[in-house]
Design an enzyme around this catalytic site. Structure first.
Site, PDB file in Angstrom:
ATOM      1  N   ASP A   1      57.896 -13.278  58.354  1.00 44.97           N
ATOM      2  CA  ASP A   1      59.333 -13.543  58.368  1.00 44.97           C
ATOM      3  C   ASP A   1      59.845 -14.114  57.051  1.00 44.97           C
ATOM      4  OD1 ASP A   1      58.183 -16.081  58.448  1.00 44.97           O
ATOM      5  OD2 ASP A   1      58.415 -16.234  60.619  1.00 44.97           O
TER       6      ASP A   1
ATOM      7  N   GLU B   1      63.680 -18.036  58.516  1.00 40.74           N
ATOM      8  CA  GLU B   1      62.634 -17.202  59.101  1.00 40.74           C
ATOM      9  C   GLU B   1      63.059 -16.516  60.405  1.00 40.74           C
ATOM     10  OE1 GLU B   1      62.246 -20.137  57.826  1.00 40.74           O
ATOM     11  OE2 GLU B   1      60.445 -20.267  56.579  1.00 40.74           O
TER      12      GLU B   1
ATOM     13  N   ARG C   1      61.294 -26.486  56.093  1.00 42.79           N
ATOM     14  CA  ARG C   1      62.581 -26.828  55.487  1.00 42.79           C
ATOM     15  C   ARG C   1      63.494 -27.580  56.446  1.00 42.79           C
ATOM     16  NH1 ARG C   1      63.394 -22.337  53.932  1.00 42.79           N
ATOM     17  NH2 ARG C   1      63.085 -22.414  51.687  1.00 42.79           N
TER      18      ARG C   1
ATOM     19  N   HIS D   1      55.757 -29.122  56.020  1.00 44.54           N
ATOM     20  CA  HIS D   1      56.415 -28.432  54.907  1.00 44.54           C
ATOM     21  C   HIS D   1      57.725 -27.760  55.301  1.00 44.54           C
ATOM     22  CE1 HIS D   1      54.578 -25.003  56.939  1.00 44.54           C
ATOM     23  NE2 HIS D   1      55.480 -24.259  56.319  1.00 44.54           N
TER      24      HIS D   1
END
Length: 944
Positions: free
Chosen positions: A135, A171, A259, A257
């Protein structure tokens, strides 16, 4: 970047790229033996894509497929260095590297650069299939460019969804767009396949393969040996060796990690700090920090000085798997790590508000706890306790068994060899036709005439035949079978205040051509109990001490023959009669008691009956000698298998059929009385619902419940003027009747019976005269006054124009705020299923559903309604039951679905699935002119 070409012209950087590409392409082309083979372009951009595609690249480049495909691997360079490292771990390389990565790149700029360069490459390579994984922005842009060139796209890891386009972003949006046009979708799980199907993807384009990420993990760590000198592995090894309690030392691997978690990262780190401090001797936390400064700066600020938290650079793939294997708990907001950890039996604590991999959550291997401080601490402490107790977790192949790449390669081979067959259901015309059929046509709904006839046939009475005509109908019974057990009969006579009848009763039953197997005479709290007891005692004495009663009675009554000299026939008759008469003491039961069970007592006693058939008599209905034979014949016909009575009435009329009318025909009615000839099992139905009055009304309850729960009708037996022997009453019937407590003449019973009749009709019991109604009828179902008024405002004017009737039903009037007086003015009839109120209890959902099914069937028959309208968003359990009953009866259901008023989403969706038509609106204030016209058109169609 600017470059002078051979013509000394100033050229832009894309032309520089072309120059580099041709150099790369020349080397690449040398390895291609057959340039006519299909070209497959695999586009990668990030480290996870490289890891998950490496096994697939290896498989497609294997000796078996070398002669079948040309494989070109292209990298956009979204994660350039770490992507190359990941591929090298699997001994794979990139054929073309666009090197598009820039510091602090935003999505829009990255999208533009990838689109431009991938377009150039596709123009040059002209692939026959493009494969993307996951994605990423690389995957989305590459797939879009390919689709613009009409090149089919294969999507590895298709069908992952959080159903929240903002989480993860971008994504969720990327993968959803890719799957909207991908030709081959490789779904890792059955769950993912179902997601795609529900989104409208063609089922034949979807293949469940497992996840290639699991392939990568299994393949690499099965064959490679870890470098024990790696600093991270040494840290873990030393921690375990030096732990005071080796059994309780726990290694926790943390990755963060994502976002959308940036704004919560500080709280997440504080939670990790608290855990580290609380268990500073027992746990070691390994935290590979993401290079993104938004992550790295926060992590270092909060966690850098903790002894048992080791903050390391991103771990290369050749080491990461071993770190995972050595860890006891995985805390992550990642995606792929969930799959790898579960596959090797590691517990996962998922620090995300959403996940596109819910399979592990539903199957109990992943605990989704979100991103809040307290929740993270509680989850980790719980898992630490769990590990100490169990010291093990189970490996699960939820996300694949390591063969996904082989399966995908085989599917691609079939695709190019022509074995892939398109599904006609996915073609344009089929899909458009199916949608058009739902939106514009009503072919799935039978015409009103058909539905009207179906409903009418449920209630239309059986033909009124004479006794001679009944005897011409096939029956399972004839007089030669009278002694067979399947036709055995118990006769029950209920006595109360009429005296001098017991001998007549015994003789009337003995003389029957089909005599009962048992005779039960009962009385409860009778005002003449002493006189009745004397009669019973006198009757019994006739059979004691060699009494000549049987001989005399048989000679004068049973076997008295006129105009015949056949002594043999007479002798046989007397012999058989005496034999039967002498059995009377063993078949005669006398029952009495002080409790006032009145009319219901005889039916409660009938529950104990041991024969298949039972007849319960009022004591004024003394049957003639062929009556039981005629009743047994009639009840064993297909057409008149029902409760047979001496008298009866349709409750819509104030007229009784039977001895008074002397009707020569069998008449179907709503309630019978005087006598009740039936199968003994049917008596149980009488007590299924609450008895409204124990003083009277037993006939209403018996007949109504038999119809409701057994579809058993009621009939008054014909009066044959030419054959008195078939009557269920004597010539002095009215005289006998007037000497007792005839129902309706006893003070208070007439009012009680009217109340009972009205309650049964309110509850939904069917009336046989309802089939005579010819006007279009619509049933409206609602649970509150507000819902009721809203629905009627939508349909009332249209039904008036159609010349139709609106009937109303609810599940329990007393538990709502519906005002009966106001509601009654608006409807032709009102019905209250009274779920649970009959016995002053709250029923289980299953019980309530069953009762609604029975009640609905009767209401629909009684009102002759051929459609139902509901407010589906109210979604109560009883509405669910009503809609399912209408669905089973093929009754059209119009569902007004108000989005903001949904009570139970799951039930509301099921109700909408069963509904024939759904009209959606957001609030009750937004029912537009267009929606009103749509509803009007529906009603016109349903009743035209």
């Amino acid at each position: 970047m600017l470059l002078k070409n051979d013509n000394n012209n100033i050229s832009s950087w894309p032309n520089l790229f072309k120059s580099n590409y041709y150099k790369t392409k020349q080397i690449f082309d040398i390895s291609i033996n057959n340039k006519s083979l299909p070209k497959i372009l695999i586009v990668l951009g990030t480290r996870p894509e490289g890891i998950k595609c490496a096994p697939l690249i290896a498989e497609l480049k294997s000796d078996y497929y070398r002669s079948k495909f040309q494989i070109i691997v292209l990298s956009t360079g979204q994660h350039r260095e770490i992507l190359h490292q990941s591929l090298m771990a699997f001994k794979q390389t990139v054929d073309i590297d666009l090197d598009l990565m820039m510091n602090n790149q935003n999505l829009s700029d990255l999208f533009h650069r990838i689109f431009f360069q991938i377009n150039e490459q596709i123009n040059l390579i002209k692939p026959n299939l493009l494969i993307v994984q996951g994605d990423t922005t690389t995957a989305l842009v590459s797939a879009l460019v390919a689709s613009y060139h009409q090149i089919p796209v294969a999507h590895v890891e298709a069908g992952l969804r959080t159903f929240n386009v903002s989480n993860p972003f971008p994504e969720e949006l990327n993968r959803k767009i890719i799957d909207s046009f991908a030709k081959l979708m490789f779904a890792p799980t059955t769950f993912a396949k179902e997601v795609l199907i529900r989104e409208g993807a063609c089922e034949t384009d979807i293949f469940i393969t497992g996840n290639t990420g699991v392939d990568a993990f299994y393949q690499y760590y099965k064959h490679e040996n870890p470098n024990k000198n790696n600093p991270i592995l040494r840290i873990i090894d030393n921690f375990k060796k030096n732990s005071i309690n080796k059994n309780h030392s726990v290694v926790i691997l943390v990755t963060m990690h994502r976002r959308e978690n940036f704004q919560y990262l500080s709280d997440m780190c504080r939670a990790i700090k608290t855990i580290a401090n609380e268990h500073n001797k027992d746990i070691l936390i390994i935290l590979p920090v993401h290079p993104n400064p938004n992550v790295k700066n926060v992590v270092l600020k909060i966690l850098n000085k903790l002894d048992n938290v080791k903050i390391v650079d991103p771990i290369s793939y050749d080491i990461f798997g071993y770190v995972l294997l050595e860890s006891d708990i995985i805390m992550t907001d990642s995606g792929g790590i969930q799959e790898e950890a579960v596959s090797i039996g590691k517990p996962v604590i998922l620090m995300r508000m959403t996940t596109e991999r819910p399979e592990g959550i539903y199957l109990g291997t992943i605990k989704q706890i979100g991103i809040f401080y307290d929740d993270i601490i509680i989850a980790v402490n719980d898992e630490l306790i769990n590990i100490k107790i169990t010291n093990q977790t189970s490996k699960r192949n939820i996300f694949g068994d390591g063969t996904a790449s082989k399966q995908i390669a085989a599917i691609i081979e079939n695709y190019f060899s022509g074995k892939y067959k398109p599904n006609i259901k996915c073609m344009t015309k089929f899909r458009q036709d199916s949608i058009a059929q739902y939106v514009y046509s009503y072919t799935n709904i039978s015409s009103h005439t058909i539905r009207r006839n179906m409903m009418m046939n449920l209630t239309k009475v059986q033909p009124a035949l004479t006794l001679d005509e009944i005897l011409q109908i096939p029956s399972q019974y004839d007089i030669s079978k009278k002694h067979e057990d399947i036709f055995a009969l118990t006769a029950i006579i209920g006595l109360y205040r009429r005296e001098g009848l017991i001998r007549r009763w015994i003789e009337a039953l003995l003389i029957q051509t089909h005599p009962p197997k048992e005779i039960w005479i009962i009385h409860f709290a009778s005002p003449i109990a002493d006189k009745l007891d004397v009669e019973i005692k006198e009757m019994r004495s006739l059979f004691y001490n060699g009494s000549n009663y049987c001989n005399e009675w048989c000679l004068e009554n049973k076997c008295k023959m006129n105009n015949t000299n056949n002594n043999e026939i007479r002798s046989n008759c007397i012999e058989q009669c005496i034999e039967f008469c002498m059995k009377l003491p063993s078949m005669l039961f006398g029952g009495m008691g002080e409790m006032q069970l009145k009319y219901f007592g005889r039916f409660q006693l009938a529950l104990q009956c041991r024969t298949k058939y039972v007849i319960v008599f009022d004591d004024d209905c003394i049957p003639q000698k062929r009556y039981l034979e005629m009743a047994m014949y009639t009840i064993n016909t297909k057409e008149y298998r029902g409760i047979l009575g001496t008298k009866g009435t349709p409750t819509s009329e104030s007229y009784y059929y039977g001895p008074v009318s002397k009707s020569r025909q069998i008449i179907e009615v709503d309630v019978v009385g005087g006598s009740w000839f039936m199968e003994s099992e049917w008596v149980k139905l009488m007590f299924h619902d609450k008895i409204y009055s124990w003083n009277t009304g037993e006939d209403f309850h018996l007949c109504a419940n038999a119809r409701k729960y057994g579809n058993i009708r009621s009939f008054v037996m014909p009066v044959d003027k030419n054959d008195d022997s078939t009557h269920s009453f004597t010539k002095d019937y009215l005289h006998i009747s007037n000497k007792g407590d005839t129902t309706g003449r006893v003070h208070g019973t007439a009012t009680s019976r009217k109340f009972i009749r009205d309650q049964l009709w309110l509850r939904g019991d069917r009336l046989m005269s309802s089939y005579k109604s010819s006007k279009p009828s619509l049933l409206l179902f609602a649970e509150t006054q507000y819902d009721t008024m809203l629905l009627i405002s939508l349909v009332q004017q249209q039904m008036i124009q159609l010349g139709g009737l609106i009937h109303f039903a609810t599940s329990n009037m007393l538990k709502t705020d519906i005002e009966m007086i106001k509601i009654r003015k608006e409807f032709q009839s009102v019905h209250d299923f009274m779920i649970g109120r009959d016995f002053n209890m709250d029923p289980t959902p299953i019980t309530a559903t069953a009762e609604m099914h029975y009640g609905f069937d009767m209401v629909m028959q009684g009102t002759q309604s051929t459609a139902v309208i509901i407010l589906g968003s109210s979604s109560t359990i009883n509405m669910f039951a009503l809609v399912s009953a209408a669905f089973l009866r093929n009754i059209p259901i119009i569902n007004i679905y108000i989005q903001d008023n949904i009570v139970n989403l799951r039930r509301a969706e099921v109700i909408m699935t069963m509904s024939s038509f759904s009209i959606r609106t957001f609030t009750n204030q937004t029912f537009s002119i267009l929606q009103s016209q749509q509803l009007s058109n529906l009603l016109v169609h349903l009743y035209k």
